[in-house]
Design an enzyme around this catalytic site. Structure first.
Site, PDB file in Angstrom:
ATOM      1  CB  SER A 107      -0.888  -0.023   1.247  1.00 42.40           C
ATOM      2  OG  SER A 107      -1.701   1.106   1.226  1.00 42.40           O
ATOM      3  N   GLY A 108       0.577   2.156  -0.878  1.00 36.61           N
ATOM      4  CA  GLY A 108       1.312   3.410  -0.935  1.00 36.61           C
ATOM      5  C   GLY A 108       2.553   3.345  -1.812  1.00 36.61           C
ATOM      6  CB  THR A 112      -3.752   3.642  -7.379  1.00 32.50           C
ATOM      7  OG1 THR A 112      -4.076   2.540  -6.540  1.00 32.50           O
ATOM      8  CG2 THR A 112      -5.001   4.210  -7.966  1.00 32.50           C
ATOM      9  CG  ASN A 157      -1.859   5.567  -0.601  1.00 32.88           C
ATOM     10  OD1 ASN A 157      -1.971   6.792  -0.767  1.00 32.88           O
ATOM     11  ND2 ASN A 157      -1.913   4.701  -1.575  1.00 32.88           N
ATOM     12  CB  SER A 160      -4.999   3.393   0.881  1.00 31.62           C
ATOM     13  OG  SER A 160      -4.791   2.017   0.805  1.00 31.62           O
ATOM     14  CB  SER A 161      -6.914   1.069  -4.076  1.00 31.29           C
ATOM     15  OG  SER A 161      -6.002   1.912  -4.738  1.00 31.29           O
ATOM     16  N   GLY A 390      -0.877  -5.309  -2.478  1.00 31.88           N
ATOM     17  CA  GLY A 390       0.358  -6.070  -2.365  1.00 31.88           C
ATOM     18  C   GLY A 390       0.386  -6.845  -1.059  1.00 31.88           C
ATOM     19  CD  GLU A 392      -2.402  -4.814   3.237  1.00 27.13           C
ATOM     20  OE1 GLU A 392      -3.126  -5.324   4.118  1.00 27.13           O
ATOM     21  OE2 GLU A 392      -2.747  -3.848   2.540  1.00 27.13           O
TER      22      GLU A 392
HETATM   23  N1  LIG Z   1       4.989   8.079  -9.939  1.00 29.74           N
HETATM   24  C1  LIG Z   1       4.694   8.864  -8.923  1.00 29.74           C
HETATM   25  N2  LIG Z   1       5.094  10.127  -8.910  1.00 29.74           N
HETATM   26  C2  LIG Z   1       4.788  10.941  -7.880  1.00 29.74           C
HETATM   27  N3  LIG Z   1       4.100  10.549  -6.790  1.00 29.74           N
HETATM   28  C3  LIG Z   1       3.656   9.279  -6.737  1.00 29.74           C
HETATM   29  C4  LIG Z   1       3.945   8.368  -7.810  1.00 29.74           C
HETATM   30  N4  LIG Z   1       3.406   7.195  -7.496  1.00 29.74           N
HETATM   31  C5  LIG Z   1       2.816   7.364  -6.281  1.00 29.74           C
HETATM   32  N5  LIG Z   1       2.963   8.619  -5.846  1.00 29.74           N
HETATM   33  C6  LIG Z   1       2.485   9.176  -4.583  1.00 29.74           C
HETATM   34  O1  LIG Z   1       2.238   8.120  -3.706  1.00 29.74           O
HETATM   35  C7  LIG Z   1       0.899   8.085  -3.298  1.00 29.74           C
HETATM   36  C8  LIG Z   1       0.408   6.670  -3.183  1.00 29.74           C
HETATM   37  O2  LIG Z   1       0.337   6.104  -4.450  1.00 29.74           O
HETATM   38  P1  LIG Z   1      -0.774   5.040  -4.808  1.00 29.74           P
HETATM   39  O3  LIG Z   1      -0.634   4.776  -6.217  1.00 29.74           O
HETATM   40  O4  LIG Z   1      -2.094   5.459  -4.344  1.00 29.74           O
HETATM   41  O5  LIG Z   1      -0.291   3.791  -3.998  1.00 29.74           O
HETATM   42  P2  LIG Z   1      -0.927   2.352  -3.982  1.00 29.74           P
HETATM   43  O6  LIG Z   1      -2.017   2.328  -4.992  1.00 29.74           O
HETATM   44  O7  LIG Z   1       0.201   1.465  -4.318  1.00 29.74           O
HETATM   45  O8  LIG Z   1      -1.383   2.144  -2.622  1.00 29.74           O
HETATM   46  C9  LIG Z   1       0.145   8.878  -4.329  1.00 29.74           C
HETATM   47  O9  LIG Z   1      -0.962   9.465  -3.774  1.00 29.74           O
HETATM   48  C10 LIG Z   1       1.181   9.897  -4.748  1.00 29.74           C
HETATM   49  O10 LIG Z   1       1.170  10.988  -3.902  1.00 29.74           O
HETATM   50 MG   LIG Z   2      -3.878   1.918  -4.718  1.00 31.57          MG
END
Ligand SMILES: Nc1ncnc2c1ncn2[C@@H]1O[C@H](COP(=O)(O)OP(=O)(O)O)[C@@H](O)[C@H]1O
Ligand SMILES: [Mg+2]
Length: 1029
Positions: A107-108, A112, A157, A160-161, A390, A392
């Site tokens: 997560s984070g 996404t 996050n 977070s999804s 992922g 956890e």
């Molecule tokens: N490629 C990126 N560039 C800049 N910031 C990012 C990038 N990927 C993720 N982030 C930052 O990290 C945070 C969490 O990403 P997210 O995709 O929601 O994580 P996940 O889906 O893996 O839990 C986003 O809200 C953003 O602020």
């Molecule tokens: Mg996500």
């Protein structure tokens, strides 16, 4: 790959495969760190992309970047998520097969975000038709809606999804995105009713309260302040600075309008969301029997209104439970904790099913409409995006973590199937000898969880339906009993004295492929059962809210069979997901977060090592590198490096494999450095490739110059050839035109000549078409020519010889011309000359052809007189004063008898001729008495004036001599005015000495002129032989 190698020294390697110490996790981490510190968040392991969350905007997702990566060979540019997206897309287009991109990480870590970047990339770079823009917009806008309902702020996050998501993007045969389909997995519904400290409920609740219009809130019976709602405030974090709920509300509202949501849909949807909030605020009280009551029905009323149910029925359902005995239903009141449980269960169920409805609704709007209307669109391919939780590992891990980690085990299985096995299969296919490397096949763990009747899920299900008092603890005992011997399973009891301390009494531990995780069995049964009391279900089935009615079907009530448990449902949905994935080509993105604090530029080794481990990256790299760090098809390898060997440059005409062999021998690869497969060369060490690449880099510059020169030469030559071609064409045409002209001329000439010849042959025939032109031509030509040959004067007797035909005309013309000349001549003559001419005419009449010297005399002009008045004696002038002197000339007079020569003057008047000696007129001869004049035919100057014999006054004829004989005789004859008065004699003539006596003059020729009297008394006149000349 090669193009990126140049930068390797500065920022590590862009592909871990090229790492020399590939087995060392430290080297791996070092490389990541090096690159991360330079904001290079992407690194490959072969075609797998490792992405480290930068937690900051890097400006690497611009339109320019998208264009840069479009259609470019995978290894030619630095690693990027766009390269993965673009390659998946291009392979899909060219091979017409399906793909999926698996994005995993904790997560984070940026999963996404990654999936959104890919979606955006497709939205921007794929070809697009106007009619399909709406499909693209819906695909893009489905995201904010799903995120509003399925994402929440967690400790890890802010967005977070809380559900797994698989999204198919469908492309038509032209590669245009035409539609999509979304499958959601296991939304974390417990969040609806409970959040940990520092976490929030799903975004949509806060967005609605913050952004919703006053009327809407009033209609829903809501207050703006989220603190007022129990379900929203337990995490004590209703506000988060990084989240702008108001803006997000606008985005979501806009998205709703694009994705086909009607007013009614939205009204119902927000009715449900609001009623969840109202549900949370229901306050239960315990009565004397310990049963639950609801003293304040304010919330009940709102829920009843919003869901379209009867308030009392709802109230009843929340505080009572129907127990079905064999034949009858018994309604009994619920204890306080069960009422609370029922309420929360209702909230969770309502939210979960509404979420499912939402996904379905979005799907129906993403259906490719054109596909159904046009049968042509059969060739559809898809790229799936899997954004799933992922692995956890928390301090406390529950049923959710169990499910999530099970899911990751399954996906790891897929990876093993598709990648690790595939890698080894490649060596086999290529016939490369190699030592199979050992990788951990996690199938054994999957089996531990999912095996029918024997797996943990089956055991859990059994425990759930087992009659009798089943508890989480009894479940744990069952586990120990049934899977206790499994190598990957442990409990406190089973663990030896060593491990004991670390496992609680309620816990079991699984040795996942990624590491150990200890799960607490507390809540397993309940969560697996996911019980919603039948009573409540009935109420919801009767709801007038059309969304709820779609979610809670009456058929469900009739079905007496137990619905499948959450665990089983999840297991089934996973296996269908894997079915979906297994048929597609995989692309992997592994997301890593650099620290737990969401901080940019902080690289926490420990956190990262942990993720590297359970993402299986080292394992993946090891297999990738097990035999050979690098492989490439012969064609590609040869194409790139052929310039390094004279034999292969610029073209190798044999089989590529032999070309490569020749090439690597030339650059000196040692046997242990490489292996030759059937279609590929395998290079064992990265340094070998680097050296080759360096050599190539060096030779490239020279090559470039040469290629440039050759190319420029080519261009010039092409241009030159073009010009030359054009010139030749022009010349040819021009020559053709000239030749045509010439041929025409010749043809014409031939005709003319032929006609001329024919005309010539027929020239003497009567005029006919055969000769007409010729004759006309000859005439014309003659006449035109004549212009230049006309005689210039009367004496010029020349004349252009006529060519036969125009002879008459010529003669006529000649005559005309002569006349004209004569006329001109005459007109031009003065009177005096005319008089002279007249005299000459007379001379001609008399002498022409008769007397020698005539011809010579012609051009001697006659004088008016040979004597001036002074030459004549005045007495004589006196004597003849009444007569006008017409002519005077000195003459020699010969005596008639002795022929003595005497100087005299002969003077002619109108009437008479006078022979004068000084002052005396010796003889006057009147013309009337004049018988004639005689001369000889020779060149002498003798002339005799004969007197009529009857004239008594006269002494005799006058014998005279003048050097101007012709002049004198002519004047005389003209004055006499009688015809034939002059007689030209031959030989001799008779004359009268006296009227009765005649004398003779004989004319002779001799060598010398002389006049004498011969012995016969005749006058002999001798002229020289040649005449008077
Ligand atoms: N490629 C990126 N560039 C800049 N910031 C990012 C990038 N990927 C993720 N982030 C930052 O990290 C945070 C969490 O990403 P997210 O995709 O929601 O994580 P996940 O889906 O893996 O839990 C986003 O809200 C953003 O602020
Ligand atoms: Mg996500």
């Amino acid at each position: 790959m090669e193009g990126t190698l140049t930068a390797r020294d500065k920022v590590g390697v862009q592909d871990f495969v090229l790492l020399d110490a590939y087995t060392s996790e430290s080297a791996f981490v070092d490389n990541l760190r090096k690159r991360f510190s330079k904001n290079l968040i992407y690194t490959y392991i072969g075609t797998l992309l490792v992405s480290v969350n930068p937690y900051q905007e890097l400006g690497i997702y611009t339109l320019n970047q998208m264009e840069l990566y479009q259609g470019v060979n995978f290894f030619e540019l630095p690693p990027h998520i766009y390269a993965i997206a673009d390659n998946a897309y291009r392979v899909m287009c060219s091979e017409l097969n399906n793909h999926f991109i698996l994005i995993s990480g904790e997560s984070g870590a940026g999963k996404t975000e990654a999936s959104k970047k890919i979606l955006q990339y497709f939205a921007v770079t794929c070809p697009m038709t106007e009619s399909l823009q709406i499909a693209r917009d819906r695909l893009l806008l489905s995201n904010p809606v799903l995120e509003a309902f399925g994402n929440a702020k967690t400790l890890r996050n802010d967005n977070s999804s809380r559900f797994g998501k698989y999204m198919d993007i469908q492309f038509d045969f032209k590669g245009i995105p035409v539609g999509g389909h979304i499958i959601s997995y296991l939304i974390e519904k417990s969040r609806v009713v409970y959040q940990n400290q520092g976490e929030r409920n799903f975004h949509i609740f806060y967005q609605l309260l913050e952004g919703g219009e006053e009327e809407l809130l009033a209609y829903l019976g809501l207050e703006r302040d989220p603190q007022l709602y129990k379900y929203l405030s337990q995490g004590q974090c209703v506000k988060e600075s990084s989240i702008n709920d108001k803006n997000d509300w606008k985005t979501v509202s806009n998205a709703f309008s694009v994705i086909d949501f009607t007013e009614e849909d939205l009204e119902n949807l927000f009715g449900i969301i609001a009623s969840v909030l109202h549900l949370g605020n229901i306050y239960f009280k315990e009565d004397d029997q310990g049963c639950a009551t609801i003293p304040d029905t304010h919330e009940i009323k709102w829920i009843a209104k919003l869901l379209g149910v009867h308030p009392s029925v709802l109230l009843d359902a929340l505080t009572h439970r129907k127990i079905e005995a064999k034949t009858e239903e018994v309604i009994c009141p619920l204890m306080l904790d069960l009422s609370i449980y029922a309420r929360d269960a209702m909230a969770k169920a309502v939210y979960e099913r509404t979420f499912t409805w939402l996904v379905n609704k979005i799907n129906s709007s993403l259906v490719n409409k054109s596909a159904s209307s046009s049968p042509d669109f059969t060739r559809k391919t898809v790229i799936g995006l899997l954004d799933i939780y992922g692995f956890e590992v928390f301090d406390k891990n529950g049923f959710e973590q169990f499910c999530i980690n099970y899911c990751n085990e399954k996906l790891q299985q897929l990876l093993i199937e598709r990648t690790l096995k595939a890698e080894q299969a490649e060596y086999e296919v290529e016939g490369i000898e190699w030592e199979p490397i050992q990788y951990f096949n996690n199938k054994i763990i999957c089996d531990l969880v999912e095996e029918r009747h024997k797996g943990i899920i089956s055991i859990l299900d059994e425990e759930c339906i087992r009659p009798g008092p089943a508890t989480d603890l009894s479940f744990l005992e069952k586990l120990e009993e049934k899977v206790g011997k499994h190598a990957h399973f442990q409990t406190r009891k089973l663990a030896g004295p060593k491990g004991r301390q670390r496992i609680g009494w309620m816990e079991f531990r699984l040795l996942h492929y990624a590491g150990e995780v200890t799960y607490c069995t507390k809540g397993f049964l309940e969560k697996n059962n996911d019980l919603l009391y039948r009573h409540l279900k009935e109420v919801l089935c009767q709801s007038k809210n059309s969304i709820l009615r779609e979610c809670f079907l009456a058929a469900e009530l009739k079905n007496r069979r137990r619905p499948p448990t959450v665990g089983t449902q999840f297991k089934n949905s996973l296996s269908s997901l894997l079915e979906i994935l297994i048929s597609k080509e995989p692309w992997y993105i592994r997301c890593i977060k650099p620290n737990d604090g969401k901080e940019p530029s902080k690289f926490d080794d420990l956190v990262i090592r942990h993720q590297i481990k359970y993402l299986g990256l080292m394992e993946h790299l090891r297999v990738r590198r097990a035999g050979f760090a690098y492989r490439r098809q012969y064609e590609g390898f040869l194409q790139r490096y052929k310039s390094l060997c004279p034999d292969t440059w610029p073209h190798w005409h044999g089989p590529p494999a032999e070309g490569v062999e020749r090439l690597i021998k030339y650059i000196g690869y040692t046997p242990e450095e490489y292996k030759l497969g059937k279609t590929k060369i395998f290079i064992r060490f990265p340094r070998t490739l680097f050296a080759t690449e360096d050599a190539f880099e060096f030779s490239k510059h020279q090559l470039v110059a040469r290629i440039q020169a050759t190319y420029k030469g080519c261009l010039e030559r092409r241009a030159y050839l073009k010009k030359r071609q054009a010139a030749i064409k022009l010349q040819a045409h021009w020559r053709g035109a000239l030749a045509q002209k010439e041929a025409k001329r010749r043809k014409w000439a031939v005709q003319i000549i032929r006609k001329f010849i024919k005309g010539f042959i027929n020239r003497n025939k009567p005029l006919s078409p055969d000769n007409e032109d010729f004759v006309v031509f000859v005439r014309k030509n003659f006449i035109l020519n004549l212009r230049y040959h006309i005689p210039k004067n009367v004496l010029d007797k020349s004349w252009l010889r006529p060519p036969g035909i125009p002879e008459n005309a010529s003669n006529l013309l000649r005559k005309m011309c002569t006349r004209n000349l004569v006329r001109k001549y005459c007109c031009g003559l003065p009177a005096e000359r005319i008089a002279q001419m007249q005299q000459k005419v007379v001379t001609s009449d008399i002498f022409r052809g008769k007397k020698d010297g005539y011809a010579e005399s012609l051009n001697q002009p006659f004088a008016n007189s040979r004597l001036d008045e002074e030459d004549i004696n005045p007495k004589v002038l006196q004597l003849i004063s009444n007569e006008k002197i017409q002519y005077g000339v000195p003459v020699i007079k010969y005596d008639r008898k002795g022929f003595k020569a005497r100087q005299r003057q002969l003077i002619l008047t109108q009437k008479a001729a006078y022979v004068v000696e000084l002052a005396k007129i010796k003889q006057k001869i009147e013309y009337s008495a004049l018988k004639g004049v005689s001369t000889s035919n020779l060149s002498d100057g003798i002339f005799v004036i004969h007197i009529s014999p009857g004239d008594y006054r006269q002494k005799g004829d006058a014998i005279l001599q003048s050097e101007h004989i012709f002049e004198v005789v002519t004047k005389l004859a003209m004055l006499i005015k009688r015809e034939n008065v002059v007689n030209v004699v031959q030989g001799s003539l008779q004359f009268y000495i006296s009227p009765a006596k005649e004398g003779t003059i004989v004319f002779n020729t001799g060598p010398e002129e002389q006049i004498y009297k011969d012995k016969n008394g005749q006058l002999i006149v001798v002229s020289d032989y040649f005449g008077g000349g």
